[in-house]
Design an enzyme around this catalytic site. Structure first.
Site, PDB file in Angstrom:
ATOM      1  CG  ASP A  28      -1.151  -7.423  -0.121  1.00 52.81           C
ATOM      2  OD1 ASP A  28      -0.162  -6.700  -0.341  1.00 52.81           O
ATOM      3  OD2 ASP A  28      -1.402  -8.449  -0.792  1.00 52.81           O
ATOM      4  CG  HIS A  45       3.537   2.016   0.563  1.00 59.87           C
ATOM      5  ND1 HIS A  45       2.938   0.777   0.687  1.00 59.87           N
ATOM      6  CD2 HIS A  45       4.622   1.813  -0.238  1.00 59.87           C
ATOM      7  CE1 HIS A  45       3.628  -0.121  -0.008  1.00 59.87           C
ATOM      8  NE2 HIS A  45       4.654   0.486  -0.586  1.00 59.87           N
ATOM      9  CG  ASN A  76       7.243  -6.386   3.063  1.00 57.93           C
ATOM     10  OD1 ASN A  76       6.376  -6.220   3.932  1.00 57.93           O
ATOM     11  ND2 ASN A  76       6.953  -7.011   1.925  1.00 57.93           N
ATOM     12  NE  ARG A 196       1.102 -14.223  -1.547  1.00 58.47           N
ATOM     13  CZ  ARG A 196       0.936 -14.039  -2.854  1.00 58.47           C
ATOM     14  NH1 ARG A 196       0.482 -15.007  -3.622  1.00 58.47           N
ATOM     15  NH2 ARG A 196       1.221 -12.870  -3.410  1.00 58.47           N
TER      16      ARG A 196
END
Ligand code: IPE
Ligand code: IPE
Ligand code: MG
Length: 243
Positions: A28, A45, A76, A196
């Site tokens: 992430d 990315h 996503n 998370r």
């Protein structure tokens, strides 16, 4: 050179006799990495894909047999089409290169998730990479979670049990997970600052050790992985028992 020395120092603190057998990573922070540099999210990315390659090689060098990374979640798809298309395109490019270098690198690739929704050209490459992997005699395996959701995976397994008329036991459910042949992760790392699980390995992470760090995924490197492993090695895993 300086970087290599630093790397060596942290590597020296890793207890090579107590390595995790399976490391899972939520890759992430790509978008924020790019934003900080005034670049489009997709630039993050691109660099993130390189980081995956680097980390997979490093796991092999250390002797960690299983690495599982979260590349694209079932949620996503909610992102702008352009970003989704770029991610799929990058995966295609990555697989083209990986297929050529797989025998040399000797790391098996396996894909976890509902691949029925993945564009056909990418799926063909996935099939090819998995077919080559089956021929490789390697203890190292990198699992890429694609259109993966922990809830989707559990539902998928539950449906398979029902369709086969099997009884609902933990063992039967486990056998129908995308990860059926893979041991549960010992260490689950989330770089990027969020704390998370975001629908990752909900079943498998029941007793994983969690490690969060602020490093954005494109900046994650060998030393960052060393730090996570060192932290993992300081934990007392009780699995509900007492010492
Ligand atoms: C992770 O980076 C990659 C994917 C989820 C595909 P993000 O794109 O989520 O980056 P941030 O969290 O927005 O910085
Ligand atoms: C989790 O990251 C999914 C992947 C890294 C592939 P997200 O960026 O999608 O998670 P949230 O939205 O911050 O929870
Ligand atoms: Mg994110």
């Amino acid at each position: 050179m300086a970087q290599r020395e630093q790397l060596y120092q942290t590597a020296g603190q890793v207890d090579m006799s107590r390595l995790p057998r399976h490391i899972a990573i939520i890759m992430d922070g790509n978008g924020r990495w790019a934003k900080k540099r005034g670049l489009p999210r997709t630039a993050g990315h691109k660099v993130g894909a390189e980081t995956f390659r680097k980390v997979a090689k490093y796991c092999k060098r250390l002797g960690v047999p299983y690495l599982t990374v979260y590349a694209f979640s079932t949620e996503n798809w909610r992102r702008p089409k352009e970003e989704v298309d770029t991610i799929m395109g990058l995966l295609e490019r990555y697989l083209h290169e990986a297929i050529d270098s797989m025998a040399r690198e000797n790391i098996k690739l396996c894909f976890l998730g509902d691949l029925s929704a993945i564009p056909a050209p990418l799926r063909a490459l996935i099939d090819k990479a998995e077919a080559i992997s089956r021929e490789l005699d390697s203890p190292y395996q990198a699992n890429i979670c694609l259109n993966y959701g922990g809830r989707d995976e559990i539902l998928h397994a539950a449906r398979a049990i029902a369709e086969a008329g099997e009884s609902f036991t933990e063992e039967n459910l486990q056998r129908h997970l995308y990860s059926a042949a893979i041991p549960d992760p010992d260490l689950l790392i989330r770089p990027g600052g969020e704390q998370r699980i975001s629908n990752f390995l909900l079943w498998q992470a029941a007793y994983s050790e969690f490690y969060f760090c602020d490093t954005l995924w494109p900046d994650f490197d060998e030393a960052a992985l060393d730090k996570a492993i060192i932290a993992y090695q300081s934990r007392d895993r009780r699995f509900g028992g007492v010492k």
